[in-house]
Scaffold this active site. Structure first.
Site, short mmCIF file in Angstrom:
data_model
loop_
_atom_site.label_atom_id
_atom_site.label_comp_id
_atom_site.label_asym_id
_atom_site.label_seq_id
_atom_site.Cartn_x
_atom_site.Cartn_y
_atom_site.Cartn_z
N SER A 81 0.79 -1.24 0.00
CA SER A 81 0.00 0.00 0.00
C SER A 81 0.81 1.28 0.00
CB SER A 81 -0.92 0.04 1.21
OG SER A 81 -1.79 -1.01 1.14
N SER A 82 1.73 1.37 -0.92
CA SER A 82 2.48 2.62 -1.05
C SER A 82 1.53 3.76 -1.41
CB SER A 82 3.57 2.48 -2.11
OG SER A 82 3.02 1.94 -3.29
N ASP A 97 -6.52 -0.23 3.49
CA ASP A 97 -5.15 0.31 3.40
C ASP A 97 -5.06 1.69 4.02
OD1 ASP A 97 -5.04 -1.96 1.94
OD2 ASP A 97 -4.60 -1.00 0.03
C1 GLA Z 1 -5.97 -3.68 -1.96
C2 GLA Z 1 -7.11 -2.72 -1.65
C3 GLA Z 1 -7.74 -3.01 -0.29
C4 GLA Z 1 -8.09 -4.48 -0.14
C5 GLA Z 1 -6.92 -5.35 -0.55
C6 GLA Z 1 -7.28 -6.82 -0.56
O1 GLA Z 1 -4.89 -3.48 -1.09
O2 GLA Z 1 -6.64 -1.39 -1.67
O3 GLA Z 1 -8.87 -2.19 -0.10
O4 GLA Z 1 -9.25 -4.80 -0.85
O5 GLA Z 1 -6.41 -5.02 -1.84
O6 GLA Z 1 -7.56 -7.26 0.72
#
Ligand code: GLA
Length: 375
Positions: free
Chosen positions: A122-123, A168
């Site tokens: 999640s950058s 995230d």
């Molecule tokens: C990405 C999305 C999240 C989530 C994940 C899977 O990181 O940004 O919202 O759905 O995938 O769990």
């Protein structure tokens, strides 16, 4: 990183910047459950984005991306969007904050990050949370932390083409050192869980394989879930049972059926993991992690050959739990490993992955850290 960013800011724009930071995240279990109204179990990590920012009294934003050695200038209104892809994240946050009544003005900014891109950590949420938090602080926004997370999510939806859930951005804003968070994505209630598994380590193996997540594959999964929920007469898949799913099997496509089967199974697994953690039963936690991996691979189809290989090697090395982490289509596995097996696992995974794919996976030890803040 802070010093590097501050120095660059001073070089380009002069003195007087304030500094903000937000982390990337891991997720122990609960994948693709957030947009289904289910549970997730993330924690913030010690890797993230750092930004220097200073209002400039104009209607323009001058942004410099240190790691890309690239700059962009754009405005505050919808028709003054930036041309560079990375700048759209900042622009989106500015727009979403404005929509919520914050009087955002122009500013100068430099940012840098150490969340590996495309690793499923999640950058982009770290980038959004950093600017949401900074703008809220600098322009007296009074927006609460949940809404700041929603600003990041809305940026993805409205400016970046990904219909993501809230996990995230939530994890990035609310992170707390040494704690995972269990979030109910329907009620938005959450709890901090101290996480210090004695005798075990959490480690990420980054395949360094990136299959494009932006756009359709992720959004397609979400659309499948929403179709099935609709046939079930529910707002979300959350709360549906396998029996209910079996009963409508003829009314949905085989693909949608398998997507929903994964999500319903995953909801059960998150709850099992919560129980198991309370008892210190890491063997059960690990078992559920493997089940998640193969569910994501076979039913949800968001894994890839390289990640299946890493999970298989983990199992062969006696690793307690291993699975693909995040949205999928490349990135990392998250591994729960007994300390005494750790060195052998890492050495074996490096060697075998390299023999097969020509490069070693990157190894990141997980350090669970704090969320968005001024530094
Ligand atoms: C990405 C999305 C999240 C989530 C994940 C899977 O990181 O940004 O919202 O759905 O995938 O769990």
């Amino acid at each position: 990183m802070k010093q590097k960013v501050a120095q660059k800011f001073a070089e380009i724009f002069g003195e007087g910047a304030r500094m903000f930071a937000s982390p990337g995240r891991i997720n122990l279990i609960g994948e693709h459950t957030d947009y289904n109204g289910g549970f997730v179990f993330p924690g913030a990590v010690d890797k993230g984005i750092v930004a220097a920012i200073r209002p400039n009294g104009t209607g323009k934003i001058n942004a410099f991306a240190l790691d890309l050695d690239d700059s962009d200038t754009f405005g505050l209104s919808e028709h003054e969007a930036p041309s560079k892809g990375w700048a759209r994240y900042i622009f989106g946050v500015v727009r979403e904050m404005s929509k919520r009544g914050v009087k955002v003005g122009g500013f100068d900014t430099v940012f840098s990050g150490d969340v590996p891109l495309g690793a499923g950590m999640s950058s982009s949420a770290a980038l959004e949370s950093t600017y949401a938090f900074a703008i809220n602080t600098l322009y007296g926004g009074n927006i609460d932390k949940f809404e700041l997370a929603r600003v990041g999510q809305a940026t993805e939806h409205n400016y970046c083409g990904v219909n993501c859930g809230i996990m995230d951005q939530f994890a990035s804003v609310f992170g707390k050192a040494g704690h995972l968070m269990r979030l109910d994505c329907r009620s938005m209630e959450f709890e901090y869980f101290p996480f210090n598994p004695k005798g075990y380590k959490l480690v990420l193996l980054d395949s360094r394989v990136k299959h494009e997540l932006v756009g359709s594959p992720y959004n397609d999964r979400r659309a499948s879930c929403e179709r099935v929920a609709k046939v079930l007469g529910q707002e979300f898949l959350r709360g549906a049972t396998m029996e209910q799913l079996e009963a409508i099997k003829d009314k949905i496509s085989d693909e949608d059926y398998r997507r929903a089967r994964y999500v319903i199974g995953e909801e059960r697994r998150v709850l099992d993991v919560c129980d198991a953690l309370e008892k210190g039963d890491y063997e059960t936690v690990g078992k559920r992690m493997y089940e998640t991996h193969w569910g994501m691979s076979k039913d949800y189809e968001v894994s890839c050959e390289e990640l299946d290989f890493l999970a298989t090697v983990a199992e062969e090395c006696g690793v307690t739990g291993s699975r693909i982490m995040g949205g999928g289509f490349g990135g990392c596995t998250i591994n729960l490993v007994k300390e005494e097996l750790f060195d052998n696992f890492i050495a074996t995974a490096r060697r075998r992955f390299c023999e097969k794919y020509g490069h070693e996976p990157e190894v990141y030890n997980v350090v669970i850290s704090d969320g968005s803040r001024e530094i």
